[in-house]
Design a protein around this motif. Sequence first.
Motif, PDB file in Angstrom:
ATOM      1  N   TYR A   1     -22.671   5.165 -34.392  1.00 50.77           N
ATOM      2  CA  TYR A   1     -21.302   5.061 -34.861  1.00 50.77           C
ATOM      3  C   TYR A   1     -21.032   3.625 -35.320  1.00 50.77           C
ATOM      4  O   TYR A   1     -21.696   2.688 -34.872  1.00 50.77           O
ATOM      5  CB  TYR A   1     -20.321   5.442 -33.751  1.00 50.77           C
ATOM      6  CG  TYR A   1     -20.279   6.923 -33.448  1.00 50.77           C
ATOM      7  CD1 TYR A   1     -19.790   7.822 -34.385  1.00 50.77           C
ATOM      8  CD2 TYR A   1     -20.736   7.421 -32.229  1.00 50.77           C
ATOM      9  CE1 TYR A   1     -19.757   9.189 -34.115  1.00 50.77           C
ATOM     10  CE2 TYR A   1     -20.703   8.780 -31.951  1.00 50.77           C
ATOM     11  CZ  TYR A   1     -20.207   9.655 -32.901  1.00 50.77           C
ATOM     12  OH  TYR A   1     -20.186  10.994 -32.640  1.00 50.77           O
TER      13      TYR A   1
ATOM     14  N   THR B   1     -21.619  15.461 -34.067  1.00 52.25           N
ATOM     15  CA  THR B   1     -21.033  14.201 -33.608  1.00 52.25           C
ATOM     16  C   THR B   1     -20.937  14.233 -32.086  1.00 52.25           C
ATOM     17  O   THR B   1     -20.079  14.910 -31.517  1.00 52.25           O
ATOM     18  CB  THR B   1     -19.644  13.989 -34.235  1.00 52.25           C
ATOM     19  OG1 THR B   1     -18.854  15.173 -34.039  1.00 52.25           O
ATOM     20  CG2 THR B   1     -19.763  13.728 -35.719  1.00 52.25           C
TER      21      THR B   1
ATOM     22  N   ILE C   1     -24.580  10.166 -33.403  1.00 54.63           N
ATOM     23  CA  ILE C   1     -24.565  11.362 -34.245  1.00 54.63           C
ATOM     24  C   ILE C   1     -25.974  11.930 -34.299  1.00 54.63           C
ATOM     25  O   ILE C   1     -26.934  11.216 -34.610  1.00 54.63           O
ATOM     26  CB  ILE C   1     -24.061  11.039 -35.652  1.00 54.63           C
ATOM     27  CG1 ILE C   1     -22.643  10.449 -35.591  1.00 54.63           C
ATOM     28  CG2 ILE C   1     -24.063  12.286 -36.533  1.00 54.63           C
ATOM     29  CD1 ILE C   1     -22.119   9.979 -36.925  1.00 54.63           C
TER      30      ILE C   1
END
Length: 589
Positions: free
Chosen positions: A234, A210, A215
């Motif tokens: 995200y 993350t 990510i």
Amino acid sequence: MKFKFCIYLVVQLIGCSATTLKFEEITGEIFPLGENIGIIAAFGHFNSDEYTDVVSLQQGGHKLQLFKGSENRPYFQSSLNCSFADIITSVVPGDYNGDSQLDLLITLSKSNNEHSELMILWGSNGSIHCTSDTVLSLVNQPFVVDFNGDMIPDIIGDDIKDEKRHVWISSTDKKFHNHNLTNVIQKMRKTHSSGLIDLNNDMAADFLITGEIYIESWINTGKGFVLNQTKIPYPHKIEWLWQSTFVDMNLDGKMNHIMPVCKDRKCHESEILIWNENQTKWEVLFSDFMNPNDKTVWGFKLPMGAALEMAALQVTLRAGDVDMDGYPDFITVLQSKKVATDVQAVIMRNIPCSNNCSSGRTLEIVWDVQGLKDIPNVQIAAFFDLFEDGTLDILVSNHTKQEWKIYALRNTEIFDSCFLKVLVLGGLCLQNCSVDPYGTNQPGPVVRYNMTTQDGKPLVSSSIQLSQSAHFPLQLPYSLFGLGQTPNFIDVLTVSIPAVFNKSVHKREWVQIIPNSQIVIIPHPPNDERKWVKRLFVTPSNLVFLTCMALIVTCIFLCLLVALLHWKERREDKKERMQDAYRFHFDAM
């Protein structure tokens, strides 16, 4: 590992399902008198027995204490106390030098929580030494993963010196060798929730990191981890992104990415999202946080306080099949949006989805769990198998009057379900492999089982052992599956370890596994799957004993019935003989 070996003779065929959850507070039986102080920080097997040990933090994070499990009351015995000037904000057990002894990787932070100093408390002869030197300085908490496939955990993080991503390779000389990661253009999030997950369903543990912007997905190719150019975004219009959890939600053999979020700064609007890989978007898995009993709206609790509390109290959905129906449930902490001081731990059951949802599953909150609802101001909660019987109990830490306390809750509900517990060791040994233990808890092994239900439907589920390490994930050092009301044999159990020796994955399959089994897999040597050892230990449940008792009673009843009929038959024969003796025989004339 020592388990009492039993032969499984009775097939469980009782068919009623328990829908309630009941827990009993048994802290006095579990912890020594007055020693249940602190925050639960990590779990592990430190002395290679069948009991899982617990690490706790006390004195605001300045003191570390190890409780070793045992078969005698109190079941946890205090065996280690280490004090530090700085605040401990993370504890990650692992064998960081390949000597088959479990060590403790801890992160220390100043009160301002600017960065993390990593230290390792080295293990020896089943114990831990408190003295150690700082090995690394990171911006964030470490992500522990076996990067080079040598069965020794390595460390990934952002170096405090250049604020760039590095991986530090562990070695047998207790040193960490820096290895730069290429093609990295972003930092990791300060409070990251990176974890191991099988992204391409090849039984090799890949991992997600993350980052600050998106990510990252890293694919295990057998020759190392390669950054996938596909970026996972995200979710939009979200104020708080909390700790991700990786579980097989719908028993399709594929891991799902679950993320709790808050849509506003005060967390009045909380949601749980799931990543839809097919449509490459985030979907709402659960959003109804209203208690139907009093119509009060709840939501996730914002972590606020000192460095330890900020690290330990991140919103996390800790997974475990508490009702043993085969589907992973969650436990987390919620806060009332009406009364801010009203905080409690709740269980979120995994149930079928009635609406049109991609995963086919959703969640429901069990608000009034007997025993759990009686503990006030719970701050951190996790599933734990207190008696190593395959049934998940609960450990919680609450905070009242400037003091942290740990409570143990026993699951008292009897489920007519089976379980499967799989522990994969590191597969390493010291000089004499016939005497030394074959490693300790290992991050990264993938465990998958295939079986057939009573109605003939195929069933498959996957899990990755110790998939996360940052911000108190509190994962058990083994994979525990509920099997539901399916007493059939497990058709295939597949276990894989991180790749090494230029091979995509090292895995082996075992067939016809008995339910209610505790299985220890020793992958030694790691590069020769044919020599891997499986040790099977069957744990009869209460239903097995009830079934045995029913079988014994049935046998006794049948024996009595046969004896009664035999006695009646002999009585009739005797009566006929007496009548025949007094009968007049005409042939005698």
